[in-house]
Design a protein around this motif. Sequence first.
Motif, short mmCIF file in Angstrom:
data_model
loop_
_atom_site.label_atom_id
_atom_site.label_comp_id
_atom_site.label_asym_id
_atom_site.label_seq_id
_atom_site.Cartn_x
_atom_site.Cartn_y
_atom_site.Cartn_z
N GLN A 87 -101.34 -84.63 -13.12
CA GLN A 87 -101.25 -82.93 -13.07
C GLN A 87 -100.35 -81.80 -13.31
OE1 GLN A 87 -103.64 -81.71 -9.01
NE2 GLN A 87 -102.69 -79.73 -9.10
N LEU A 88 -99.64 -82.43 -12.76
CA LEU A 88 -98.10 -81.41 -13.75
C LEU A 88 -98.42 -81.27 -14.92
CD1 LEU A 88 -96.03 -79.63 -13.87
CD2 LEU A 88 -94.70 -82.12 -13.72
N LEU A 89 -98.66 -83.32 -16.14
CA LEU A 89 -98.42 -82.88 -17.15
C LEU A 89 -99.78 -81.78 -17.83
CD1 LEU A 89 -97.67 -86.66 -17.87
CD2 LEU A 89 -96.59 -84.36 -18.29
N PHE A 90 -100.83 -81.73 -16.80
CA PHE A 90 -102.40 -81.07 -16.93
C PHE A 90 -101.70 -79.79 -17.47
CE2 PHE A 90 -106.74 -78.94 -16.58
CZ PHE A 90 -107.03 -80.22 -17.50
N SER A 91 -101.25 -79.47 -16.74
CA SER A 91 -101.23 -78.16 -16.54
C SER A 91 -100.12 -77.34 -16.77
CB SER A 91 -100.27 -77.91 -15.48
OG SER A 91 -101.33 -78.47 -14.18
N LEU A 92 -99.07 -77.92 -17.37
CA LEU A 92 -98.41 -77.93 -18.57
C LEU A 92 -98.91 -77.40 -19.81
CD1 LEU A 92 -95.20 -80.93 -18.55
CD2 LEU A 92 -95.24 -78.50 -17.40
N GLY A 93 -99.89 -77.92 -20.36
CA GLY A 93 -100.58 -77.31 -21.52
C GLY A 93 -100.23 -75.99 -21.23
N ALA A 94 -101.55 -75.17 -20.26
CA ALA A 94 -101.78 -74.11 -20.26
C ALA A 94 -100.16 -73.34 -19.55
CB ALA A 94 -102.38 -73.51 -18.83
N LEU A 95 -99.13 -73.86 -19.19
CA LEU A 95 -97.67 -73.35 -19.41
C LEU A 95 -96.95 -73.24 -20.92
CD1 LEU A 95 -95.14 -72.15 -17.68
CD2 LEU A 95 -94.55 -75.07 -18.19
N VAL A 96 -97.41 -73.78 -21.80
CA VAL A 96 -96.64 -74.29 -22.74
C VAL A 96 -97.73 -72.62 -24.06
CG1 VAL A 96 -97.41 -74.98 -25.90
CG2 VAL A 96 -96.02 -76.01 -23.04
N ALA A 97 -99.17 -72.45 -23.39
CA ALA A 97 -99.93 -71.81 -24.34
C ALA A 97 -99.28 -69.85 -23.36
CB ALA A 97 -100.94 -71.80 -24.26
N ILE A 98 -98.92 -69.80 -22.19
CA ILE A 98 -98.30 -68.70 -21.79
C ILE A 98 -96.78 -68.68 -22.69
CG2 ILE A 98 -97.63 -67.72 -19.66
CD1 ILE A 98 -100.00 -68.89 -18.58
N LEU A 99 -96.22 -69.60 -22.24
CA LEU A 99 -94.84 -68.91 -23.00
C LEU A 99 -94.85 -68.55 -24.21
CD1 LEU A 99 -92.82 -72.30 -21.71
CD2 LEU A 99 -93.01 -69.86 -20.69
N VAL A 100 -95.82 -69.58 -24.82
CA VAL A 100 -96.26 -68.74 -26.58
C VAL A 100 -96.22 -67.61 -26.47
CG1 VAL A 100 -97.14 -68.68 -28.85
CG2 VAL A 100 -96.64 -71.76 -27.47
N CYS A 101 -97.38 -67.10 -25.79
CA CYS A 101 -97.93 -65.35 -25.36
C CYS A 101 -97.03 -65.01 -25.46
CB CYS A 101 -98.86 -65.94 -24.94
SG CYS A 101 -100.61 -66.19 -24.88
N PHE A 102 -95.44 -64.62 -23.95
CA PHE A 102 -94.73 -64.33 -24.64
C PHE A 102 -93.30 -64.65 -25.50
CE2 PHE A 102 -96.90 -63.90 -20.39
CZ PHE A 102 -97.04 -62.80 -20.04
N GLY A 103 -93.59 -65.12 -26.98
CA GLY A 103 -92.76 -65.00 -26.96
C GLY A 103 -91.81 -66.52 -27.16
N GLU A 104 -91.63 -67.67 -26.81
CA GLU A 104 -91.43 -68.75 -26.62
C GLU A 104 -92.33 -69.53 -27.33
OE1 GLU A 104 -88.42 -69.28 -24.89
OE2 GLU A 104 -88.32 -67.13 -23.60
N TYR A 105 -91.52 -70.15 -28.39
CA TYR A 105 -92.17 -70.73 -29.14
C TYR A 105 -91.28 -72.62 -29.60
CZ TYR A 105 -94.45 -66.79 -31.38
OH TYR A 105 -94.66 -65.68 -31.47
#
Length: 313
Positions: free
Chosen positions: A163-181
């Motif tokens: 479940q965490l690995l599935f959720s990390l996809g969303a976390l990465v997308a949000i991080l990118v939106c806030f300038g974390e590449y």
Amino acid sequence: MPVTTQTLAPPPKTDAPAAPAALTSEELRALARRHGLTVSGARPSLPSYVRQLWSRRDFITAFATAKLTAQYSQAKLGQIWQVMTPLLNAAVYYVIFGVLMDVKKGIADYVPFLLTGVFAWTFTSQTIMTGTRAISGNLGLVRALHFPRASLPIALAIQQLQQLLFSLGALVAILVCFGEYPRPSWLLAIPALLLQTLFSTGLALVMARWAAKTPDIAQLMPFILRTWMYASGVMWSIAHLTKGRDLPHAVIVALQANPAAVYIDLLRYALVESFHASLLPPHVWALAAGWAVVAFAGGFVYFWKAEETYGRG
């Protein structure tokens, strides 16, 4: 009428031997051992137990995947809740702690900082909570089939990792939106999550044994976990809290050595650039590895020692 007397004949003699004396319990045990009989449900040796678990690795992964699929099967949004739950928690924490209490002051990139902490904490807390239901929630399976009982808490921990690995996809997308590449330091998240998984699984094994004997543990754990979360720097920075404050040294050491805080800091160090810019003390990785080894090895042995008692009573 003449009275006659009837003489009773003595019982016939027989050459049948007398019944043999019953075997003593010691003799019976010795006889059983000679013929390879063992106690039903007896605890196997630790090496044998590990081999049994490994031979059932396909069942463990299949059980974890089935549980994950069925978890939100009744909800209209289905698996989307795997991502929505930590995001909604993060939104609430941001309003309360970031805005109302203004703990974000002095923390660069507070939203990535908060989200990373929430996702990491959710993984650990949910793994521990599923451990409390590993035996009591699967009594039918435990009583009907013979298999190493550690399969259940380990499978549920794997479910939470999936479940965490599935959720990390969303976390990465949000991080990118806030300038974390993406950058090379993101690869450090892999060993950090591996160590966190070992630590959380060890605690799940401990909780599985406790809750199997005392089901009320499952009702008490949410309060303990909430208290632990507040002490783990999910919504605020432990470094900022302890800096410039006249706190007892023991309190500062306890906060910094808190295993949940250690794993959260490692994930932040890997994913959040402003956090990565600060120098991570070298002992943190050693501390994370130590917590993982102690928790998993200790929890596994502790659970194994009560193997023959699960499902009884």
